[in-house]
Design a protein around this motif. Structure first.
Motif, PDB file in Angstrom:
ATOM      1  N   ALA A   4       0.830  -1.199   0.000  1.00  0.00           N
ATOM      2  CA  ALA A   4       0.000   0.000   0.000  1.00  0.00           C
ATOM      3  C   ALA A   4       0.866   1.252   0.000  1.00  0.00           C
ATOM      4  O   ALA A   4       1.988   1.240   0.498  1.00  0.00           O
ATOM      5  N   PRO A   5       0.370   2.349  -0.571  1.00  0.00           N
ATOM      6  CA  PRO A   5       1.116   3.597  -0.561  1.00  0.00           C
ATOM      7  C   PRO A   5       1.122   4.208   0.841  1.00  0.00           C
ATOM      8  O   PRO A   5       0.374   3.797   1.714  1.00  0.00           O
ATOM      9  N   VAL A   6       1.979   5.221   1.033  1.00  0.00           N
ATOM     10  CA  VAL A   6       2.024   5.914   2.313  1.00  0.00           C
ATOM     11  C   VAL A   6       0.636   6.447   2.634  1.00  0.00           C
ATOM     12  O   VAL A   6       0.023   7.123   1.814  1.00  0.00           O
ATOM     13  N   ALA A   7       0.133   6.107   3.808  1.00  0.00           N
ATOM     14  CA  ALA A   7      -1.209   6.516   4.220  1.00  0.00           C
ATOM     15  C   ALA A   7      -1.123   7.796   5.031  1.00  0.00           C
ATOM     16  O   ALA A   7      -1.188   7.778   6.249  1.00  0.00           O
ATOM     17  N   ALA A   8      -0.904   8.911   4.375  1.00  0.00           N
ATOM     18  CA  ALA A   8      -0.789  10.186   5.078  1.00  0.00           C
ATOM     19  C   ALA A   8      -1.304  11.302   4.196  1.00  0.00           C
ATOM     20  O   ALA A   8      -1.268  11.215   2.974  1.00  0.00           O
ATOM     21  N   GLY A   9      -1.792  12.325   4.820  1.00  0.00           N
ATOM     22  CA  GLY A   9      -2.315  13.467   4.086  1.00  0.00           C
ATOM     23  C   GLY A   9      -1.226  14.482   3.772  1.00  0.00           C
ATOM     24  O   GLY A   9      -0.057  14.282   4.090  1.00  0.00           O
ATOM     25  N   PRO A  10      -1.611  15.606   3.163  1.00  0.00           N
ATOM     26  CA  PRO A  10      -0.650  16.649   2.806  1.00  0.00           C
ATOM     27  C   PRO A  10       0.096  17.164   4.035  1.00  0.00           C
ATOM     28  O   PRO A  10      -0.490  17.373   5.087  1.00  0.00           O
ATOM     29  N   GLY A  11       1.395  17.347   3.894  1.00  0.00           N
ATOM     30  CA  GLY A  11       2.188  17.893   4.972  1.00  0.00           C
ATOM     31  C   GLY A  11       2.587  16.896   6.036  1.00  0.00           C
ATOM     32  O   GLY A  11       3.251  17.263   6.990  1.00  0.00           O
ATOM     33  N   THR A  12       2.189  15.653   5.908  1.00  0.00           N
ATOM     34  CA  THR A  12       2.527  14.671   6.927  1.00  0.00           C
ATOM     35  C   THR A  12       3.489  13.618   6.411  1.00  0.00           C
ATOM     36  O   THR A  12       3.662  12.586   7.035  1.00  0.00           O
ATOM     37  N   VAL A  13       4.102  13.857   5.291  1.00  0.00           N
ATOM     38  CA  VAL A  13       5.090  12.938   4.742  1.00  0.00           C
ATOM     39  C   VAL A  13       6.408  13.696   4.622  1.00  0.00           C
ATOM     40  O   VAL A  13       6.452  14.801   4.086  1.00  0.00           O
ATOM     41  N   ARG A  14       7.461  13.083   5.121  1.00  0.00           N
ATOM     42  CA  ARG A  14       8.788  13.706   5.066  1.00  0.00           C
ATOM     43  C   ARG A  14       9.775  12.718   4.464  1.00  0.00           C
ATOM     44  O   ARG A  14       9.691  11.528   4.722  1.00  0.00           O
ATOM     45  N   ARG A  15      10.717  13.240   3.710  1.00  0.00           N
ATOM     46  CA  ARG A  15      11.713  12.403   3.055  1.00  0.00           C
ATOM     47  C   ARG A  15      13.092  12.995   3.280  1.00  0.00           C
ATOM     48  O   ARG A  15      13.253  14.200   3.237  1.00  0.00           O
ATOM     49  N   ILE A  16      14.076  12.106   3.492  1.00  0.00           N
ATOM     50  CA  ILE A  16      15.462  12.523   3.641  1.00  0.00           C
ATOM     51  C   ILE A  16      16.339  11.632   2.777  1.00  0.00           C
ATOM     52  O   ILE A  16      16.129  10.417   2.710  1.00  0.00           O
ATOM     53  N   SER A  17      17.299  12.237   2.107  1.00  0.00           N
ATOM     54  CA  SER A  17      18.280  11.474   1.344  1.00  0.00           C
ATOM     55  C   SER A  17      19.331  10.940   2.310  1.00  0.00           C
ATOM     56  O   SER A  17      19.871  11.689   3.130  1.00  0.00           O
ATOM     57  N   LEU A  18      19.618   9.662   2.211  1.00  0.00           N
ATOM     58  CA  LEU A  18      20.620   9.024   3.069  1.00  0.00           C
ATOM     59  C   LEU A  18      21.821   8.528   2.274  1.00  0.00           C
ATOM     60  O   LEU A  18      22.758   7.990   2.851  1.00  0.00           O
ATOM     61  N   ARG A  19      21.786   8.718   0.978  1.00  0.00           N
ATOM     62  CA  ARG A  19      22.846   8.193   0.107  1.00  0.00           C
ATOM     63  C   ARG A  19      24.197   8.781   0.489  1.00  0.00           C
ATOM     64  O   ARG A  19      24.371   9.993   0.508  1.00  0.00           O
ATOM     65  N   ASP A  20      25.124   7.900   0.825  1.00  0.00           N
ATOM     66  CA  ASP A  20      26.498   8.260   1.154  1.00  0.00           C
ATOM     67  C   ASP A  20      26.615   9.232   2.324  1.00  0.00           C
ATOM     68  O   ASP A  20      27.631   9.908   2.468  1.00  0.00           O
ATOM     69  N   GLY A  73      23.687  -0.026   1.262  1.00  0.00           N
ATOM     70  CA  GLY A  73      23.374   1.256   1.876  1.00  0.00           C
ATOM     71  C   GLY A  73      22.035   1.815   1.453  1.00  0.00           C
ATOM     72  O   GLY A  73      21.528   1.517   0.379  1.00  0.00           O
ATOM     73  N   PRO A  74      21.456   2.664   2.313  1.00  0.00           N
ATOM     74  CA  PRO A  74      20.162   3.264   2.005  1.00  0.00           C
ATOM     75  C   PRO A  74      20.299   4.422   1.021  1.00  0.00           C
ATOM     76  O   PRO A  74      21.321   5.105   1.000  1.00  0.00           O
ATOM     77  N   GLU A  75      19.269   4.617   0.227  1.00  0.00           N
ATOM     78  CA  GLU A  75      19.180   5.767  -0.682  1.00  0.00           C
ATOM     79  C   GLU A  75      18.443   6.906   0.017  1.00  0.00           C
ATOM     80  O   GLU A  75      18.909   8.024   0.030  1.00  0.00           O
ATOM     81  N   ASP A  76      17.248   6.596   0.528  1.00  0.00           N
ATOM     82  CA  ASP A  76      16.464   7.611   1.233  1.00  0.00           C
ATOM     83  C   ASP A  76      15.500   6.941   2.199  1.00  0.00           C
ATOM     84  O   ASP A  76      15.311   5.734   2.167  1.00  0.00           O
ATOM     85  N   MET A  77      14.920   7.781   3.049  1.00  0.00           N
ATOM     86  CA  MET A  77      13.917   7.317   3.993  1.00  0.00           C
ATOM     87  C   MET A  77      12.741   8.274   3.939  1.00  0.00           C
ATOM     88  O   MET A  77      12.915   9.488   3.874  1.00  0.00           O
ATOM     89  N   THR A  78      11.551   7.705   3.954  1.00  0.00           N
ATOM     90  CA  THR A  78      10.313   8.479   4.013  1.00  0.00           C
ATOM     91  C   THR A  78       9.571   8.065   5.268  1.00  0.00           C
ATOM     92  O   THR A  78       9.519   6.883   5.600  1.00  0.00           O
ATOM     93  N   ILE A  79       9.019   9.048   5.959  1.00  0.00           N
ATOM     94  CA  ILE A  79       8.192   8.763   7.122  1.00  0.00           C
ATOM     95  C   ILE A  79       6.905   9.553   6.942  1.00  0.00           C
ATOM     96  O   ILE A  79       6.935  10.735   6.606  1.00  0.00           O
ATOM     97  N   GLY A  80       5.780   8.867   7.087  1.00  0.00           N
ATOM     98  CA  GLY A  80       4.490   9.509   6.889  1.00  0.00           C
ATOM     99  C   GLY A  80       3.524   9.137   7.988  1.00  0.00           C
ATOM    100  O   GLY A  80       3.536   8.015   8.494  1.00  0.00           O
ATOM    101  N   LEU A  86       1.496   5.216  11.217  1.00  0.00           N
ATOM    102  CA  LEU A  86       2.743   5.851  10.818  1.00  0.00           C
ATOM    103  C   LEU A  86       3.496   4.857   9.949  1.00  0.00           C
ATOM    104  O   LEU A  86       3.571   3.676  10.287  1.00  0.00           O
ATOM    105  N   ARG A  87       4.005   5.320   8.819  1.00  0.00           N
ATOM    106  CA  ARG A  87       4.690   4.437   7.879  1.00  0.00           C
ATOM    107  C   ARG A  87       6.117   4.922   7.673  1.00  0.00           C
ATOM    108  O   ARG A  87       6.350   6.103   7.434  1.00  0.00           O
ATOM    109  N   VAL A  88       7.059   3.984   7.757  1.00  0.00           N
ATOM    110  CA  VAL A  88       8.467   4.240   7.500  1.00  0.00           C
ATOM    111  C   VAL A  88       8.840   3.462   6.243  1.00  0.00           C
ATOM    112  O   VAL A  88       8.508   2.278   6.124  1.00  0.00           O
ATOM    113  N   GLU A  89       9.511   4.120   5.302  1.00  0.00           N
ATOM    114  CA  GLU A  89       9.992   3.468   4.087  1.00  0.00           C
ATOM    115  C   GLU A  89      11.477   3.768   3.926  1.00  0.00           C
ATOM    116  O   GLU A  89      11.881   4.927   4.026  1.00  0.00           O
TER     117      GLU A  89
END
Length: 145
Positions: A4-20, A73-80, A86-89
Motif C-alpha cells: 500500500a502507498p504511504v497513508a498520510a495526508g498533505p504535509g505529513t510525509v517527510r523524506r530525507i536522502s541518506l545516500r552516502d 546502503g540506504p538511498e532515502d527514507m520516508t516517514i508519513g 505511521l509508515r516508514v519506508e
C-alpha cells in the motif's frame, strides 16, 4: 505483506536522502525524532506514548541498519503519518529481500532486525519497481491511543 502507498495526508510525509551520508543511522533517527516531535508524538506524555515513539525509532534504526549491512546502503527514507498509522519506508540499492531469521533464537548474535520489525509493526513489506534496481522496505506502526 502488501504494498500500500504511504497513508498520510498533505504535509505529513517527510523524506530525507541518506545516500552516502556519514552516520546514517543516527541521522535517520534524528530525522524521525524531529517528525515525531512535529506531529505531537514527542515529548511523550505517559508510558504508552513513550513506548510508541521508541518503537518508531527502533524500527527506523533496524530498517536503515539492514540497508547498510545487506543492501549496499540506504538511498532515502520516508516517514508519513496519516492519523492512525505511521509508515516508514527505506529505499536501498540491494537485490535481496529482508526476512526474519527462522527459527528465531534470542541468544544468537545478529539476525534480530526483521524479527523486531515484525513484532513491533502492524505490517511490513517490500516494494520493487520493475526495471529499477533496489527496493523499498516499508513498515507501519499504530499511533498511540
Amino acid at each position: 505483506m502488501g504494498s500500500a502507498p504511504v497513508a498520510a495526508g498533505p504535509g505529513t510525509v517527510r523524506r530525507i536522502s541518506l545516500r552516502d551520508a556519514p552516520g546514517v543511522v543516527p541521522l535517520a533517527r534524528d530525522f524521525a525524532r524531529q517528525a515525531l516531535h512535529d506531529w505531537g508524538w514527542l515529548p511523550a506524555q505517559g508510558a504508552d506514548r513513550r513506548a510508541a515513539a521508541e518503537d518508531v525509532l527502533l524500527v527506523v534504526s533496524e530498517l536503515v541498519t539492514n540497508a547498510c549491512l545487506h543492501a549496499e546502503g540506504p538511498e532515502d527514507m520516508t516517514i508519513g503519518f496519516g492519523g492512525k498509522v505511521l509508515r516508514v519506508e527505506v529505499t536501498d540499492r540491494g537485490a535481496g529481500s529482508p526476512a526474519p531469521r527462522t527459527p528465531h533464537r534470542a541468544g544468537r548474535p545478529g539476525g534480530h532486525g526483521m524479527f523486531i520489525v515484525q513484532r513491533l509493526c502492524l505490517d511490513w513489506g517490500v516494494v520493487r519497481t520493475p526495471g529499477v534496481s533496489g527496493k523499498t522496505v516499508w513498515a507501519e506502526l499504530g499511533a498511540p491511543g
